[in-house]
Design an enzyme around this catalytic site. Structure first.
Site, short mmCIF file in Angstrom:
data_model
loop_
_atom_site.label_atom_id
_atom_site.label_comp_id
_atom_site.label_asym_id
_atom_site.label_seq_id
_atom_site.Cartn_x
_atom_site.Cartn_y
_atom_site.Cartn_z
N ASN A 87 1.02 -1.01 -0.16
CA ASN A 87 -0.38 0.17 0.26
C ASN A 87 0.81 1.19 -0.06
O ASN A 87 0.47 2.48 -0.61
CB ASN A 87 -1.09 0.05 1.05
CG ASN A 87 -1.70 1.04 1.55
OD1 ASN A 87 -2.04 2.08 0.87
ND2 ASN A 87 -0.38 1.78 2.41
N SER A 140 -4.61 2.47 -9.14
CA SER A 140 -5.23 3.71 -8.65
C SER A 140 -5.79 3.33 -10.50
O SER A 140 -5.62 3.10 -10.99
CB SER A 140 -4.51 5.05 -8.91
OG SER A 140 -5.26 6.04 -9.59
N TYR A 153 2.85 10.12 -11.46
CA TYR A 153 2.47 9.96 -10.27
C TYR A 153 1.72 8.80 -11.29
O TYR A 153 1.46 7.26 -11.26
CB TYR A 153 1.33 10.61 -9.85
CG TYR A 153 0.35 9.13 -9.23
CD1 TYR A 153 0.76 9.19 -7.94
CD2 TYR A 153 -1.19 9.74 -9.17
CE1 TYR A 153 0.27 8.30 -7.41
CE2 TYR A 153 -1.64 8.55 -8.25
CZ TYR A 153 -1.37 7.88 -7.21
OH TYR A 153 -1.78 7.06 -6.67
N GLY A 184 -10.40 4.98 -6.24
CA GLY A 184 -10.32 6.75 -6.96
C GLY A 184 -10.49 7.57 -5.64
O GLY A 184 -9.91 7.32 -4.81
P1 NDP Z 1 -1.28 7.84 2.70
O1 NDP Z 1 -0.56 9.86 2.44
O2 NDP Z 1 -2.37 8.68 3.80
O3 NDP Z 1 -0.52 6.97 2.68
C1 NDP Z 1 0.76 6.87 2.71
C2 NDP Z 1 1.79 5.65 3.50
O4 NDP Z 1 2.30 5.34 2.23
C3 NDP Z 1 1.93 6.28 4.84
O5 NDP Z 1 1.81 5.38 5.64
C4 NDP Z 1 2.84 6.48 4.49
O6 NDP Z 1 3.72 6.48 5.48
C5 NDP Z 1 3.56 5.65 3.32
N1 NDP Z 1 5.00 5.66 2.69
C6 NDP Z 1 4.90 6.79 2.12
N2 NDP Z 1 6.15 6.70 1.65
C7 NDP Z 1 6.56 5.56 1.93
C8 NDP Z 1 8.18 5.41 1.59
N3 NDP Z 1 8.96 5.61 1.22
N4 NDP Z 1 7.63 4.19 2.14
C9 NDP Z 1 7.62 3.31 2.95
N5 NDP Z 1 6.18 3.23 3.40
C10 NDP Z 1 5.47 5.08 2.93
O7 NDP Z 1 -1.95 8.32 1.28
P2 NDP Z 1 -3.37 6.28 1.19
O8 NDP Z 1 -3.25 6.19 2.31
O9 NDP Z 1 -4.41 7.50 0.50
O10 NDP Z 1 -2.31 6.01 -0.16
C11 NDP Z 1 -1.89 4.62 0.15
C12 NDP Z 1 -1.90 4.23 -1.03
O11 NDP Z 1 -3.25 4.78 -1.96
C13 NDP Z 1 -0.70 5.00 -2.03
O12 NDP Z 1 -0.02 4.21 -3.09
C14 NDP Z 1 -1.89 6.08 -2.98
O13 NDP Z 1 -0.71 6.22 -4.07
C15 NDP Z 1 -2.88 5.22 -3.16
N6 NDP Z 1 -3.91 5.19 -3.67
C16 NDP Z 1 -4.04 6.37 -3.38
C17 NDP Z 1 -5.50 7.00 -3.39
C18 NDP Z 1 -6.14 8.58 -2.95
O14 NDP Z 1 -7.05 9.35 -2.98
N7 NDP Z 1 -6.33 8.35 -1.81
C19 NDP Z 1 -6.49 6.32 -4.92
C20 NDP Z 1 -5.95 5.82 -4.92
C21 NDP Z 1 -4.67 4.95 -4.87
P3 NDP Z 1 4.89 7.21 6.48
O15 NDP Z 1 5.17 8.34 5.85
O16 NDP Z 1 5.27 6.37 7.14
O17 NDP Z 1 6.63 6.40 5.12
C1 8X3 Z 2 -5.13 8.47 -6.59
C2 8X3 Z 2 -6.19 9.29 -7.25
O1 8X3 Z 2 -7.02 10.72 -9.58
O2 8X3 Z 2 -5.10 11.65 -7.57
O3 8X3 Z 2 -4.91 7.43 -6.64
O4 8X3 Z 2 -5.10 10.12 -9.47
S1 8X3 Z 2 -5.68 10.42 -8.36
#
Ligand code: NDP
Ligand code: 8X3
Length: 252
Positions: A87, A140, A153, A184
Site C-alpha cells: 500500500n 489507482s 504518478y 479513485g
Molecule cells: P497516505 O499519505 O495517507 O498514506 C501513505 C502511506 O504510505 C503512509 O503510511 C506513508 O508512511 C507510506 N509511505 C510513503 N512513502 C513511503 C516510503 N518511502 N516507505 C515506506 N512507507 C511509505 O495516502 P493513502 O492512504 O491515500 O495512500 C495509500 C496508497 O493508496 C498509495 O499507494 C496511493 O498512491 C494509493 N491511492 C490513494 C488514493 C487517494 O485518493 N488517497 C487513490 C488511489 C490510490 P510514512 O510517511 O510513515 O513512510
Molecule cells: C489517487 C487518485 O485521482 O489523485 O491515486 O490520481 S488520483
C-alpha cells in the site's frame, strides 16, 4: 487459526485503516512505514483494543537493503504471513511534463514501483515455502487512465497494474493470489503529501462531493483477503458515487 498481514504504509490512510480493520477481526499485523512514532502509537491502540499481536517494523521501501534486512530478520513466529498489502505510496506534485520535478519522479518511481517490487520479492520466499499467500497491490484509477499533469504518478500506477498482472501469471504455480485494487479519489493524507503540506490546495481536492474515505477502501481490502481459498479478486476499481474514472468527477 491466527492470521498475519504485513501492511506497508500503515502510518496513515488506507494502511492505517486496514491495520485497524484486520486487527479488529483478530489478525496479527506487521505494520510498516517510515514514521516509527505513528506506528508505535497505532500498535498500542490495536493491542489494547483488540488483544492482537502487532509488530512495528519501520523501514523505507525505497531502500532495498533495509527492506530485505527487515523481512529476512523477522522473528520466526512472524514468518507465516498470510497477506502482504503493498500500500505504501505517494504522489508528488501535479505539473505539466515539461515542468515536473525530476526529484519528484525519482521518489514516486522508487516508492510506488521499485519499493513495491522489493517488498514483494522479499516476502515471496515465505509464501513459496508455504505454497500459500496473497499479495494485494494498491494501484489507482490513475493506473487505468492518464490524466493531465499526472505524468509521473500515473506512470507509476500503470506500472502497479502491469506488475500485478505479471505477478498473477508468474506465481500461478505456487497458488499465490494476486489482487490489484484501484481506488479513485479518497480523502486521506494523499493530497497533503502531493501538494507538499499546502492544506488549502489539499482540501480543495475533496470539496463539492463525498470522496471515498480510508475505511471504505480498508473494508474492500478485508473482503478480498477473506474470500475462500479458491477465489481470487484479480482486479477491482472502486470510486465514490460522484466519480466515473480519472476524467469525470461530478462536483456540486
Ligand atoms: P497516505 O499519505 O495517507 O498514506 C501513505 C502511506 O504510505 C503512509 O503510511 C506513508 O508512511 C507510506 N509511505 C510513503 N512513502 C513511503 C516510503 N518511502 N516507505 C515506506 N512507507 C511509505 O495516502 P493513502 O492512504 O491515500 O495512500 C495509500 C496508497 O493508496 C498509495 O499507494 C496511493 O498512491 C494509493 N491511492 C490513494 C488514493 C487517494 O485518493 N488517497 C487513490 C488511489 C490510490 P510514512 O510517511 O510513515 O513512510
Ligand atoms: C489517487 C487518485 O485521482 O489523485 O491515486 O490520481 S488520483
Amino acid at each position: 487459526m491466527k492470521k498475519i498481514i504485513l501492511i506497508t504504509g500503515a502510518s496513515s490512510g488506507f494502511g492505517e485503516a486496514s491495520a485497524y480493520t484486520f486487527a479488529k477481526a483478530g489478525w496479527d499485523c506487521i505494520i510498516t512505514g517510515r514514521r516509527k512514532d505513528r506506528l508505535e502509537k497505532l500498535a498500542t491502540t490495536l493491542q489494547t483494543e483488540f488483544g492482537v499481536k502487532i509488530l512495528v517494523l519501520p523501514f523505507d521501501v525505497q531502500h532495498k537493503d533495509a527492506v530485505f534486512s527487515a523481512i529476512e530478520n523477522l522473528p520466526e513466529s512472524w514468518k507465516a504471513i498470510d497477506v502482504l498489502l503493498n500500500n505504501a505510496g505517494l504522489a508528488l506534485g501535479r505539473d505539466s511534463f515539461e515542468n515536473a520535478s525530476l526529484d519528484d519522479w525519482d521518489t514516486m518511481i522508487d516508492t510506488n514501483v521499485k519499493g513495491l517490487m522489493y517488498v514483494s520479492k522479499a516476502v515471496l520466499p515465505l509464501f513459496i515455502q508455504r505454497k500459500k499467500g496473497h499479495i494485494i497491490n494498491i494501484g489507482s484509477t490513475a493506473g487505468k487512465e492518464v490524466y493531465k499533469d499526472g505524468n509521473g504518478y500515473c506512470a507509476t500506477k500503470h506500472a502497479v497494474d502491469a506488475i500485478s498482472k505479471a505477478m498473477r501469471i508468474d506465481l500461478l504455480p505456487y497458488q499465490i493470489k494476486v489482487t490489484a485494487i484501484h481506488p479513485g479519489a479518497a480523502d486521506t493524507e494523499f493530497s497533503l503529501v502531493r501538494y507538499k503540506g499546502d492544506e488549502d490546495k489539499a482540501a480543495k481536492v475533496y470539496e463539492g462531493y463525498k470522496a471515498l474515505d480510508a475505511q471504505d477502501v480498508a473494508d474492500i481490502i478485508f473482503y478480498a483477503a477473506t474470500l475462500p481459498d479458491h477465489v481470487c479478486i484479480n482486479d477491482l476499481t472502486v470510486t465514490c458515487l460522484s466519480q466515473a474514472n480519472s476524467f469525470y468527477l461530478h462536483k456540486e
